[in-house]
Scaffold this motif. Structure first.
Motif, PDB file in Angstrom:
ATOM      1  N   LEU B   3       0.802  -1.234   0.000  1.00 40.17           N
ATOM      2  CA  LEU B   3       0.000   0.000   0.000  1.00 40.17           C
ATOM      3  C   LEU B   3       0.835   1.285   0.000  1.00 40.17           C
ATOM      4  O   LEU B   3       0.556   2.191  -0.781  1.00 40.17           O
ATOM      5  N   PRO B   4       1.891   1.398   0.857  1.00 44.00           N
ATOM      6  CA  PRO B   4       2.672   2.635   0.807  1.00 44.00           C
ATOM      7  C   PRO B   4       3.228   2.926  -0.589  1.00 44.00           C
ATOM      8  O   PRO B   4       3.270   4.081  -1.026  1.00 44.00           O
ATOM      9  N   HIS B   5       3.629   1.847  -1.320  1.00 45.33           N
ATOM     10  CA  HIS B   5       4.122   2.052  -2.685  1.00 45.33           C
ATOM     11  C   HIS B   5       3.030   2.583  -3.600  1.00 45.33           C
ATOM     12  O   HIS B   5       3.242   3.491  -4.384  1.00 45.33           O
ATOM     13  N   VAL B   6       1.841   1.968  -3.472  1.00 48.32           N
ATOM     14  CA  VAL B   6       0.709   2.396  -4.305  1.00 48.32           C
ATOM     15  C   VAL B   6       0.402   3.863  -4.024  1.00 48.32           C
ATOM     16  O   VAL B   6       0.187   4.658  -4.947  1.00 48.32           O
ATOM     17  N   LEU B   7       0.409   4.239  -2.736  1.00 49.19           N
ATOM     18  CA  LEU B   7       0.077   5.618  -2.366  1.00 49.19           C
ATOM     19  C   LEU B   7       1.126   6.595  -2.888  1.00 49.19           C
ATOM     20  O   LEU B   7       0.794   7.666  -3.383  1.00 49.19           O
ATOM     21  N   ARG B   8       2.404   6.205  -2.794  1.00 46.37           N
ATOM     22  CA  ARG B   8       3.456   7.105  -3.306  1.00 46.37           C
ATOM     23  C   ARG B   8       3.364   7.224  -4.828  1.00 46.37           C
ATOM     24  O   ARG B   8       3.566   8.303  -5.395  1.00 46.37           O
ATOM     25  N   TRP B   9       3.029   6.084  -5.469  1.00 51.67           N
ATOM     26  CA  TRP B   9       2.845   6.126  -6.920  1.00 51.67           C
ATOM     27  C   TRP B   9       1.695   7.073  -7.275  1.00 51.67           C
ATOM     28  O   TRP B   9       1.805   7.878  -8.199  1.00 51.67           O
ATOM     29  N   LEU B  10       0.609   6.987  -6.502  1.00 50.10           N
ATOM     30  CA  LEU B  10      -0.562   7.845  -6.759  1.00 50.10           C
ATOM     31  C   LEU B  10      -0.195   9.316  -6.575  1.00 50.10           C
ATOM     32  O   LEU B  10      -0.600  10.180  -7.354  1.00 50.10           O
ATOM     33  N   GLU B  11       0.607   9.588  -5.519  1.00 46.41           N
ATOM     34  CA  GLU B  11       0.993  10.976  -5.247  1.00 46.41           C
ATOM     35  C   GLU B  11       1.809  11.551  -6.403  1.00 46.41           C
ATOM     36  O   GLU B  11       1.665  12.708  -6.757  1.00 46.41           O
TER      37      GLU B  11
END
Lengths: 119, 163
Positions: B3-11
């Motif tokens: 999830l942290p990777h997905v969120l950073r990718w989204l950001e």
């Protein structure tokens, strides 16, 4: 009955002002920090933010909502990465989190009063 | 990908960059759209679910089901479309936020419940004829679950900002 509705309505009106942008999780006392900017002012919501490095810790500075931060004179790119800044604010009660709700920023001769009523 | 990777990718995604560049009032306006979407979604759901639970029996279910489901779907779309950029603005900041782990599973459960209710024989028959008691109970169960899941999602969503 009417009084109950009035009381309930006042709470509904009063709560957002107290709750969000809440300072409940912050210390009462004001702390000053001097450090180097590692991430300049980010003016997107819900609050403008900035990161500075003090000794070996990176601090998350929580500023006001973007429109208020803009009224205090802050802009994207105004304070460059690497600049030395002094900030004052209320740090998070949880000292393992290097986070501060920031009242005031000074960079050289430039001062930004984000929450003048809290100074 | 966690999830942290997905969120950073989204950001860092074009959507995140675009939303951050929209000006100082943009977050407030997107947030407003999100609230209006939730109002449409939950307001309609509350009406329909209370009717399914036995309130306002004098109103025929079929008269209520069409406007409420249409509005709820529209509200869900508005909330979802406004919700993604709200997250994308500073997605990385939400990586450690436990309310995210309550909100999104609750929405998933709520949607599964919607799907199950809509494919139930009781729901499919409700516009054609009076429902038998077991069918009404089936729909009342769906309505109870609906209220629990949506209220959980909304509560957790609201609490994200207070973590």
């Amino acid at each position: 009955m009417n009084r109950a509705v009035f009381v309930a309505a006042s709470f509904l009106i009063a709560t957002p002002a107290l709750a969000h942008h809440g300072w409940g999780g912050q210390e009462e006392q004001v702390t000053a920090l001097t450090g180097t900017v590692v991430q300049g002012v980010n003016m997107s919501g819900p609050h403008a933010t900035m990161k500075i490095k003090v000794d070996n810790d990176v601090w998350d500075l929580t500023l006001a909502p973007p429109a208020r931060a803009a009224r205090a004179g802050l802009k994207t790119g105004l304070i460059p990465v690497g600049a030395t800044v002094t900030v004052r604010g209320n740090r998070n009660l949880d000292h393992s989190r290097h986070e501060m709700k920031t009242i005031y920023i000074r960079q050289g001769v430039n001062e930004y009063h984000v929450y003048p009523d809290r100074e | 990908m966690d999830l942290p990777h997905v969120l950073r990718w989204l950001e860092q995604s074009p959507l995140g960059v675009f939303t951050r560049g929209l000006g100082v009032w943009s977050y407030g306006i997107i947030n407003l759209a999100h609230i209006l979407g939730i109002v449409m979604l939950f307001g309609s759901i509350l009406l329909l679910d209370l009717r399914l639970l036995g309130v306002w029996r004098s109103i025929p279910l079929a008269a209520l089901s069409r406007p409420t489901t249409t509005l709820a779907m529209a509200g869900f779309l508005v909330a979802a479309v406004s919700g993604v950029p709200m997250l994308a603005v500073k997605a990385g900041d939400y990586a450690g936020n436990p309310f995210l782990f309550i909100k999104f599973p609750a929405i998933a459960l709520a949607l599964v419940n919607v799907w199950l209710v809509h494919r139930s024989p009781a729901w499919q028959a409700h516009a054609m004829r009076e429902l038998a008691p077991p069918e009404r109970h089936r729909l009342a169960l769906g309505a109870s679950l609906s209220l629990v899941f949506w209220l959980t999602a909304i509560t957790a969503g609201r609490m994200i900002g207070y973590w």
